[in-house]
Design an enzyme around this catalytic site. Sequence first.
Site, PDB file in Angstrom:
ATOM      1  N   GLU A  27      68.077  -3.393 -16.454  1.00  0.00           N
ATOM      2  CA  GLU A  27      67.205  -3.661 -17.223  1.00  0.00           C
ATOM      3  C   GLU A  27      67.221  -4.765 -18.241  1.00  0.00           C
ATOM      4  OE1 GLU A  27      65.706   0.175 -18.573  1.00  0.00           O
ATOM      5  OE2 GLU A  27      63.774  -0.615 -19.786  1.00  0.00           O
ATOM      6  N   ASN A  72      61.769   1.256 -19.122  1.00  0.00           N
ATOM      7  CA  ASN A  72      60.701   1.251 -19.844  1.00  0.00           C
ATOM      8  C   ASN A  72      60.228  -0.208 -20.316  1.00  0.00           C
ATOM      9  OD1 ASN A  72      61.128   4.125 -19.998  1.00  0.00           O
ATOM     10  ND2 ASN A  72      62.102   3.756 -22.157  1.00  0.00           N
ATOM     11  N   ASN A 172      56.919   2.505 -13.826  1.00  0.00           N
ATOM     12  CA  ASN A 172      58.028   3.294 -14.189  1.00  0.00           C
ATOM     13  C   ASN A 172      57.762   4.415 -15.497  1.00  0.00           C
ATOM     14  OD1 ASN A 172      61.105   3.611 -14.877  1.00  0.00           O
ATOM     15  ND2 ASN A 172      60.245   3.332 -17.090  1.00  0.00           N
ATOM     16  N   GLU A 173      58.235   5.520 -14.885  1.00  0.00           N
ATOM     17  CA  GLU A 173      57.967   6.754 -15.733  1.00  0.00           C
ATOM     18  C   GLU A 173      56.614   6.912 -16.417  1.00  0.00           C
ATOM     19  OE1 GLU A 173      61.515   7.189 -18.537  1.00  0.00           O
ATOM     20  OE2 GLU A 173      62.640   7.766 -16.816  1.00  0.00           O
ATOM     21  N   TYR A 244      68.913  12.287 -16.198  1.00  0.00           N
ATOM     22  CA  TYR A 244      70.196  12.026 -17.115  1.00  0.00           C
ATOM     23  C   TYR A 244      70.624  13.265 -17.534  1.00  0.00           C
ATOM     24  CZ  TYR A 244      68.501   7.359 -16.884  1.00  0.00           C
ATOM     25  OH  TYR A 244      68.139   6.229 -16.745  1.00  0.00           O
ATOM     26  N   GLU A 292      66.552   6.425 -11.069  1.00  0.00           N
ATOM     27  CA  GLU A 292      67.459   6.318 -12.377  1.00  0.00           C
ATOM     28  C   GLU A 292      68.130   7.935 -12.024  1.00  0.00           C
ATOM     29  OE1 GLU A 292      65.609   5.374 -16.068  1.00  0.00           O
ATOM     30  OE2 GLU A 292      64.270   4.027 -15.035  1.00  0.00           O
ATOM     31  N   GLN A 351      72.699   2.905 -15.925  1.00  0.00           N
ATOM     32  CA  GLN A 351      72.416   1.190 -15.402  1.00  0.00           C
ATOM     33  C   GLN A 351      73.833   0.822 -15.142  1.00  0.00           C
ATOM     34  OE1 GLN A 351      69.732  -0.886 -18.084  1.00  0.00           O
ATOM     35  NE2 GLN A 351      68.482   0.784 -18.059  1.00  0.00           N
TER      36      GLN A 351
HETATM   37  O1  AHR Z   1      67.784   3.885 -18.300  1.00  0.00           O
HETATM   38  C1  AHR Z   1      67.083   3.781 -19.645  1.00  0.00           C
HETATM   39  C2  AHR Z   1      65.782   4.404 -19.721  1.00  0.00           C
HETATM   40  O2  AHR Z   1      65.890   5.686 -19.188  1.00  0.00           O
HETATM   41  C3  AHR Z   1      64.878   3.584 -18.896  1.00  0.00           C
HETATM   42  O3  AHR Z   1      64.354   2.569 -19.374  1.00  0.00           O
HETATM   43  C4  AHR Z   1      63.662   4.476 -18.615  1.00  0.00           C
HETATM   44  O4  AHR Z   1      63.194   4.416 -17.465  1.00  0.00           O
HETATM   45  C5  AHR Z   1      64.513   5.911 -18.593  1.00  0.00           C
HETATM   46  O5  AHR Z   1      63.792   6.754 -19.617  1.00  0.00           O
END
Ligand code: AHR
Length: 515
Positions: A27, A72, A172-173, A244, A292, A351
């Site tokens: 990103e 993001n 995205n999201e 995450y 992700e 990432q």
């Molecule tokens: O990977 C970091 C961020 O986590 C990304 O930009 C977003 O999609 C997620 O919230």
Amino acid sequence: MRLVHVVLDRDVAIGATDRRLFGAFVEHLGRCIYGGLFEPGHPQADHKGFRRDVLALVRELSPTIIRYPGGNFVSGYDWEDGVGPVENRPRRLDLAWMSTETNLFGTNEFIDWCRAAEVEPMLAVNLGTRGGDAARRLVEYCNHPAGTALSDLRVAHGWSQPHAVKFWCLGNEMDGPWQMEAKTAEQYGRIAVEAAKMMKWVDPSIELAACGSSARNMPTFGSWEDTVLDHVFDHVEFISLHTYINNYAGDTAAFLASPDLMDSFIDEVVAVADAVAARRRSAKRIMLSFDEWNVWYRTRRTPEARVRPGWPVAPPILEEIYTMEDALVFGGACIALLNHADRVKVACLAQLVNVIAPIMTETGGPAWRQTIFYPFAQMSRLGRGRVLRAQIDSPTYAATYFDPRGAQDLHFPLDSVPYLKLAAVADDRGGVTLFALNRHLSEEMPLQVRVKDMRGGIVEEAVTLHDRDLNAVNTRQNPDRIKPVPLAGVRVDGHELRATLPPASWTVIRVAETR
Ligand code: AHR
């Protein structure tokens, strides 16, 4: 610990791994691109500014597909800013990460970097501040051979061949209030279906992933997928998931148990997707793009680790330093993905470089492997094949996983967590690879694996990631503090394998059959 039993049958498989299960993500964020994979002037940089030391580590890690440009970031990105003569490209404020974006690196540079890294590109389009029109124009710019204004523009920019980008993310999201122009499921579903239609009219060969929930604990999780898929069902192949994993609570046992929540998340998204199919009496199966996933918490909620004042260019943000403990949990996440190979066809480690990443660099200096590098590299190298349905008989423990994301703190009880988390992959060379996580913090695990139809085998590889200090990390000064070491004492006798897994360890064993 008592003997833990596993039974495998090479005729009984969950599914075959898609090569795109072993993807990653870059990103425009912090030093992921600038100072990470792209650093003109670095002693290791090639003529395009790509760091050769990073490329070598990427090849060793072996991701298969890379998602770009966000994240993001993409929800405010004008792709036109990143193409054409570099000297004409605008500097812009990036509201996702409160940085200045120089646009020195854009879509064409990303495609070139993917070719150099020998990976497939995956592009996300901006469905936040932009919409279907910008998206279909980007598909035309990238994939149309020539003879139209946009495709000829690509040719004029120096890329005569189409980029042939096959996999595209529809935003995205978009459920997240942190996103530029976040949307309700209805709003997003409408925009996504129109974008999808036009993108496929430009290039019918592409595949599309719609945004699912940005996390399992979002208040709209479930209903979001249901509504969005109602809109886009006939136009997409994938729905996305993001996770995450955290250890905010400092509870190692719960942290090690938490990849089991990824299993639940996947099962739940499959259930919703199949319910949408059932309502339509459709045999189509929407596949999952886990685009992700990682461990991330130390640099997530602390403002200084997330945002630097003064709109800097490529600030060192989200530079999570991964411990031995993180690598174990990360390995558990790899196992969760493998064990859903029937429906999770695409996944991206988030990432790749510097930003919550397996590869770290010093700007102007060296590059090294973080602890999480190893489970990923092993999964990508040895996880290609048919994932076998393992019958596991392991003692269990109870834990409660704490997840503070969102307005309320959430506690997920995990009542029966097997100490052994395992995936087994049969490859087309006649081998079977075991990926095994011993979640017991203090006890070795005696393991017996019976492969029903195997008459004899040799242990081709047996390595373990283990350290008494679960806080140990790899650093610039000590880059090899944590790395896999051979596991002694693995024996195969007929159809039975025996091994002893160290406490709190991630182990990979490949057995090749001898007939
Ligand atoms: O990977 C970091 C961020 O986590 C990304 O930009 C977003 O999609 C997620 O919230």
